[in-house]
Design a protein around this motif. Structure first.
Motif, PDB file in Angstrom:
ATOM      1  N   ASP A  27      -3.586  12.249  -5.470  1.00 40.66           N
ATOM      2  CA  ASP A  27      -4.094  10.955  -5.009  1.00 40.66           C
ATOM      3  C   ASP A  27      -4.830  10.254  -6.152  1.00 40.66           C
ATOM      4  OD1 ASP A  27      -5.258   8.913  -3.406  1.00 40.66           O
ATOM      5  OD2 ASP A  27      -6.986  10.193  -2.961  1.00 40.66           O
TER       6      ASP A  27
ATOM      7  N   TYR B 292       0.808  -1.217   0.000  1.00 39.93           N
ATOM      8  CA  TYR B 292       0.000   0.000   0.000  1.00 39.93           C
ATOM      9  C   TYR B 292       0.846   1.274   0.000  1.00 39.93           C
ATOM     10  CZ  TYR B 292      -4.158   2.756   0.557  1.00 39.93           C
ATOM     11  OH  TYR B 292      -5.172   3.634   0.314  1.00 39.93           O
TER      12      TYR B 292
ATOM     13  N   HIS C 130      -2.151  10.728   3.783  1.00 41.96           N
ATOM     14  CA  HIS C 130      -3.546  11.017   3.460  1.00 41.96           C
ATOM     15  C   HIS C 130      -4.516   9.853   3.678  1.00 41.96           C
ATOM     16  CE1 HIS C 130      -2.749   9.263  -0.568  1.00 41.96           C
ATOM     17  NE2 HIS C 130      -4.055   9.050  -0.582  1.00 41.96           N
ATOM     18  N   ASP C 131      -4.037   8.603   3.602  1.00 44.45           N
ATOM     19  CA  ASP C 131      -4.971   7.480   3.787  1.00 44.45           C
ATOM     20  C   ASP C 131      -4.892   6.858   5.182  1.00 44.45           C
ATOM     21  OD1 ASP C 131      -6.453   7.389   1.433  1.00 44.45           O
ATOM     22  OD2 ASP C 131      -4.836   6.383   0.334  1.00 44.45           O
TER      23      ASP C 131
ATOM     24  N   HIS D 270       1.391   3.825  -2.788  1.00 39.88           N
ATOM     25  CA  HIS D 270       0.358   4.790  -3.198  1.00 39.88           C
ATOM     26  C   HIS D 270       0.569   6.171  -2.559  1.00 39.88           C
ATOM     27  CE1 HIS D 270      -3.416   6.763  -3.952  1.00 39.88           C
ATOM     28  NE2 HIS D 270      -3.718   6.713  -2.679  1.00 39.88           N
TER      29      HIS D 270
HETATM   30 MN    MN Z   1      -5.398   7.611  -1.548  1.00 40.69          MN
END
Ligand code: MN
Length: 490
Positions: free
Chosen positions: A144, A51, A78-79, A54
């Motif tokens: 994003d 992940y 951000h996530d 990203h």
């Molecule tokens: Mn994202």
């Protein structure tokens, strides 16, 4: 292997940041990266990648846009609140209020989904801007989404279509309004590929053929312009060629019977000079040496496009009898055309341009605001308060309704239909029962429960409804009832 690749990508990020913001405290960036690595440990993307690639790719895009460190840190994180066990509070503790509020903004924006309701598209765009609250949040969301598009192949077809349409209908038009042509082009190209694969391949092929055919001429023309400018002792910063972005080329071809020979700006020449008077001088010299085409001279310096785009455009015959568009602009206009609003943060940090003066796109946003309210307010520097008096909420069908701030479910009900207002018996906000005087927030989904036997609204609603529409309708029907009762008593 894996760890090495990740480390390599991270080093590229640090290098990019150092290039544009040499004074950045890279320790903070490292901490944010470690935080993200730790938080996303064990998570995979649909593409099978770890992940962490990203958020790292998102941060890389932001760094390449020359944006400032807090934006990049927020890009790395951000996530985190949505997808990991760490919370916004954790981020705030380690990285401060500003980063936390950016991350929070991105999480909120994630709730806006395009469902293919064309009637409400404009409102959905407004909702997107209103919910972002801070324009930096939009920039992060673009970065994003750009990476999501690049890994879209791993998703099922229905998701590909939803995400790609959302980009074409919501993201790209907003990038356009913010003057971010570069970002608009990147977003559109990726979305175009998934939504119209046949057309995409067709355009791609045309571009390859045309490039081959025109490359030689392009070099000659660039050289020719350089020569005539030198002859007149005009100093220029750069003369270069640019190929039209794929999706806008596609749209233009549709307008011109798919005839590429009628798209004069397929390859345009750009002349970059130091100031505005030189722009006009260059235009004069070019016209002296190359005959201009009638009706194709455009002065976007005297009259910029609504999003602030400025340049001189002219279409001329080359010495070899070809037709080519020439765009003349200053260095500042050039950067603004590529990066739009994002260019301002870069300049702002270097202290050479005051954002408020240069941000012509603000006028465009303000025009939007005028459509919904007469009460025009000035923008603060970073905050978006064009829509600060408005909220945007969803109906259960996904329509977007625009209401004044602090509107209640009753205001919403009367906005949808008078009968729904009169028969309102309860309300669900985001699927939870809520009191009828609850102030609504942007992004809420409202469902009104009605009682078909109910004929009249409750007088007490007048104490808290916000809109004149609701007040007027409640008063009108209550007055009718009073009249009716008087009549029946007689
Ligand atoms: Mn994202």
């Amino acid at each position: 292997m894996e760890a090495q690749l990740l480390e390599k990508n991270f080093q590229i990020l640090l290098k990019t940041i150092r290039l544009y913001h040499p004074k950045t405290d890279l320790e903070m960036i490292k901490l944010a990266f470690e935080f993200a690595v730790n938080a996303h440990t064990g998570q995979k993307r649909m593409s099978g990648e770890d992940y962490i690639y990203h958020p790292l790719a998102t941060a890389q895009t932001l760094a390449e846009m020359k944006l400032s460190p807090n934006i990049i840190i927020a890009g790395l994180l951000h996530d985190v609140p949505e997808d990991t066990k760490f919370t916004l509070e954790d981020i705030k503790k380690d990285f401060g209020e500003d980063v936390a509020s950016l991350v929070n903004g991105i999480t909120k924006l994630g709730t806006i989904k395009y469902r293919g309701m064309e009637r409400y598209i404009e409102n959905l765009r407004k909702m997107f801007i209103a919910m972002a609250e801070d324009l930096r949040v939009i920039l992060i969301k673009f970065a994003d989404r750009l990476h999501n598009l690049k890994t879209l192949y791993a998703l099922p077809r229905n998701k590909q279509i939803r995400i790609a349409s959302e980009v074409l209908e919501i993201y790209a038009p907003i990038a356009n309004r913010l003057g971010m042509y570069e970002m608009k082009g990147l977003l559109e190209e990726e979305a175009f590929k998934y939504l119209y694969p046949k057309e995409y391949n067709w355009i791609k092929q045309i571009v390859e053929e045309q490039k081959k055919a025109k490359e030689k001429h392009l070099e000659k023309n660039i050289e020719f312009i350089k020569q005539i400018l030198k002859k007149e002792k005009i100093t220029f910063i750069e003369v270069r060629g640019r190929v039209k972005q794929l999706y806008s080329l596609y749209q233009k071809l549709l307008k011109h019977d798919k005839d590429i020979n009628r798209v004069y700006d397929f390859i345009a020449l750009r002349v970059i000079v130091k100031d505005v008077p030189t722009c006009y001088a260059v235009m004069g010299i070019i016209h002296k040496e190359m005959k201009p085409l009638k009706g194709r001279i455009k002065d976007f310096i005297a009259q910029p496009k609504p999003n602030g785009y400025s340049s001189l455009h002219t279409t001329v015959f080359t010495p070899e009898g070809q037709i080519v568009e020439v765009q003349i602009r200053t260095k500042e206009m050039d950067e603004e055309a590529e990066y739009g609003i994002a260019a301002h943060w870069y300049y702002d940090e270097k202290g050479s341009i005051k954002p408020d003066k240069k941000m012509k796109w603000i006028k465009e946003l303000t025009k939007w605001q005028k459509e919904v309210t007469e009460n025009q307010k000035l923008l603060e520097r970073l905050k978006i308060d064009v829509f600060q008096d408005r909220i945007f909420v969803f109906t259960p069908k996904g329509d977007v309704i625009d209401l004044p701030k602090e509107s209640t479910p009753i205001d919403f009900a009367y906005h949808v239909h008078t009968d729904i207002g009169n028969q309102c018996a309860g309300a669900l906000i985001n699927n939870h029962i809520a009191p009828l005087n609850t102030p609504l927030k942007s992004g809420d989904m409202i469902e009104i429960l009605i009682d078909k036997n109910r004929k009249y609204p409750n007088q007490d609603w007048l104490k808290f409804v916000k809109t004149n529409v609701a007040k007027g309708k409640i008063r009108a029907i209550l007055a009718k009832r009073t009249l009716l009762e008087k009549f029946l008593k007689k």
